[in-house]
Motif scaffolding. Sequence first.
Motif, PDB file in Angstrom:
ATOM      1  N   PRO A 177      -7.261   1.612   3.023  1.00  0.00           N
ATOM      2  CA  PRO A 177      -6.459   0.645   2.279  1.00  0.00           C
ATOM      3  C   PRO A 177      -4.972   1.019   2.344  1.00  0.00           C
ATOM      4  CG  PRO A 177      -8.344   1.386   0.972  1.00  0.00           C
ATOM      5  CD  PRO A 177      -8.293   2.256   2.193  1.00  0.00           C
ATOM      6  N   ARG A 178      -4.118   0.019   2.243  1.00  0.00           N
ATOM      7  CA  ARG A 178      -2.674   0.228   2.431  1.00  0.00           C
ATOM      8  C   ARG A 178      -2.079   1.321   1.523  1.00  0.00           C
ATOM      9  NH1 ARG A 178      -1.803  -4.723   3.945  1.00  0.00           N
ATOM     10  NH2 ARG A 178      -1.982  -4.084   6.109  1.00  0.00           N
ATOM     11  N   ASN A 202      -1.746   0.215  10.582  1.00  0.00           N
ATOM     12  CA  ASN A 202      -2.703   0.080   9.493  1.00  0.00           C
ATOM     13  C   ASN A 202      -3.338  -1.308   9.498  1.00  0.00           C
ATOM     14  OD1 ASN A 202      -2.493  -0.052   5.854  1.00  0.00           O
ATOM     15  ND2 ASN A 202      -4.137   0.756   7.099  1.00  0.00           N
ATOM     16  N   PRO A 204      -6.410  -2.476   7.256  1.00  0.00           N
ATOM     17  CA  PRO A 204      -7.446  -2.106   6.290  1.00  0.00           C
ATOM     18  C   PRO A 204      -8.788  -2.771   6.628  1.00  0.00           C
ATOM     19  CG  PRO A 204      -5.401  -2.674   5.163  1.00  0.00           C
ATOM     20  CD  PRO A 204      -5.224  -3.061   6.598  1.00  0.00           C
TER      21      PRO A 204
END
Length: 285
Positions: A177-178, A202, A204
């Motif tokens: 997750p970020r 990234n 997620p």
Amino acid sequence: MPPNDDPLVSTDWLAAHLDDPKLKVIDASYKMPGVLPLPSEDYLKAHIPGAVFFNVNTIADPDDPRPHMYPGAEQFARDVSALGISSDDTVVAYDSGGWVAAPRAWWMFLSFGHPDVKVLDGGLRKWVSEARPTESGQVSPKPGKFQAKLDPSFVRSKHQLLKNLETNREQLVDARPRPRFEGTVAEPWSGRRSGHIPGSRNVPYADLFDPNTGTMKSLEELRRAFNGGGVDLEKPIVTTCGSGVSALVLTLALYRLGARGTALYDGSWAEWGLPDGPPVATGPA
């Protein structure tokens, strides 16, 4: 168009093939350490008929202190044979959906030379929501005959990623997750620093699923998620996450989009994030 070797199968497909003796179903559910009940207990309570439990934590190198690292080929063959699986079987992996772990089992079978493996789209959650049958208790299969040979191109080591910091030959895509990626929250893996591997992108893993059904999003939406994360689908990719489980959700999605030759950083943040580990970056990708 998805490649014709799409790794996903539907609940309809599985229901129609459940009685095939050459089809072996595995429950590869996984939870973070300390989360109860244990996935093995959930399995005993309810699983797809005939499914055996594929334990991500024990089908792993017992001598490695890092969580569920890849076992050797001999151990993988022994563990999988004990689950009643042979080299000429079709394997379908599913999970209960709390943490999407069936792709981990899928990638392990592929990397140990077994291409005939699929992931159940929507997993147990979708199966149960459609009022399909489940059973409880242990399944004791007759041992199978499984042969395994690891293709080392499927996994990457810390050493290889350190080298990649200099060459940037492979794009590193982090599935966490970020907030964990950006280092704004503490890592759930005890004793790990916060942040990400320098230069990584990234995407997620939760963004790749429909939250209502647990099924994977459309190819168009998957492509949009990777493009939005700055990932070039034509260039080499290594996926990473907290401990080498959710990264394979990205790998599965990439595979569906036709990307081949991707690899998993097996140690992931559980290794890189150690206090004496390599450099860490924080903030947005």
